[in-house]
Scaffold this motif. Structure first.
Motif: not given
Length: 317
Positions: A135-138, A144-145, A164-165, A193-194
């Motif tokens: 949540v802080c850094d996403g 990007k990957e 989602g990002i 995406k996972i």
């Protein structure tokens, strides 16, 4: 002269804030000490979906709601870092980096912190691609990957959040199946995406001077080594109790978790522990809140017992 309160609560997460609410509502003087913003790990959580009363609520919003309730009956919020607690029988001395506080009751609610992998590159690239908080850094990794290391609830929830990002998430887990709750697993497995790398350990974080460029991965069944290119590494491999300040009290187990009974009492009268710092199986907001309510009520009973003892002593003389 040390400041004096009936109750000092160390930690302002969901457990600590609930204890402050219950104790102050019982007309006790309460100080709630934290070295950071109130709310604890709730501030690092996007959507909370398993707290009763809310289908979904943002972590920081729930933290604010709880804080507003916790100070509604006069509890004080104190910013500071607790370095030690001394037991003096009928009172406890809480030492912080600023001063000393005297209390009849201490409730420990310091929680836990994310465990580190302890591998080359992890520390060097902290804040440069290595993170413990999606949540802080996403948002820094949009388009990007990234890699998520771990297989528990936190790891898989954060992988779904990151999906989602970012463009793509690879979950690397040391076992051949996840430990996360089934509903969380199902959500991740259904997300195209996972993907997952099983039976594997990350042994090194690779990068240049300014950013992460990849991770070195070893299959723990075949010993085959590979390099996976990535821009970010999000690590969720367990928790460590934040109990260094209480080591001299001898209330922890060999791993540092505080041991209590079902009334949140430690082996020292007047010292309680609640939330993620306790030795227990389920570490959730709901359980911390329940334990905070119990500890706040027990604090009231303990302070009353001290007053009754004092009255009895006076009457005998």
């Amino acid at each position: 002269m040390a400041k004096q309160y009936d109750v000092v609560i160390i930690g302002a997460g969901p457990g600590g804030m609930t204890a402050a609410l219950y104790a102050s509502r019982a007309n006790l003087s309460v100080a709630m000490i934290d070295r950071g913003i109130y709310g604890g790990q709730m501030n690092n959580t996007a959507a909370i979906e398993n707290y009763p009363g809310f289908k979904s609520i943002m972590g920081p919003d729930l933290a604010q709601n709880m804080y507003d309730s916790s100070i509604n009956f006069g509890a004080e919020y104190v910013y500071g870092t607790v370095s030690a607690v001394e037991d003096h029988g009928d009172y406890k001395l809480v030492k912080t980096d600023e001063d000393e506080i005297q209390a009849k009751v201490v409730i420990i609610a310091t929680g836990s912190e994310y465990k580190k992998l302890g591998i080359p590159g992890e520390h060097e690239y902290g804040g440069k691609g290595v993170s413990y908080c999606a949540v802080c850094d996403g948002a820094f990794f949009k388009n990007k990957e990234v890699v998520v290391v771990g297989g528990g609830d936190s790891a898989i929830e954060e992988a779904s959040y990151l999906a989602g990002i970012v463009d793509h998430v690879t979950v690397i887990h040391r076992r051949d199946q996840l430990r996360a709750q089934k509903v969380i697993q199902d959500r991740a497995f259904a997300n195209d995406k996972i993907d997952f790398v099983w039976n594997s350990n990350v042994t090194e974080v690779l990068g240049d001077d300014n950013k992460v460029t990849g991770v070195k991965v070893v299959n723990n069944q075949t010993n085959e080594e590979s390099v996976l290119e990535t821009s970010g590494v999000f690590i969720y491999v367990g928790l460590l109790p934040m109990t260094d300040a209480f080591k001299d009290l001898n209330i922890t187990d060999e791993d540092g978790w505080i041991q209590t009974n079902d009334q949140m009492e430690t082996s020292i009268p007047g010292i309680y522990a609640i939330g993620d710092v306790r030795q227990k199986d389920l570490r959730q907001i709901a359980t911390a809140v329940g334990e905070g309510g119990i500890a706040g009520q027990q604090a009231f009973k303990y302070v009353e017992s001290l007053a009754d003892t004092s009255k009895a002593s006076v009457s005998e003389h």
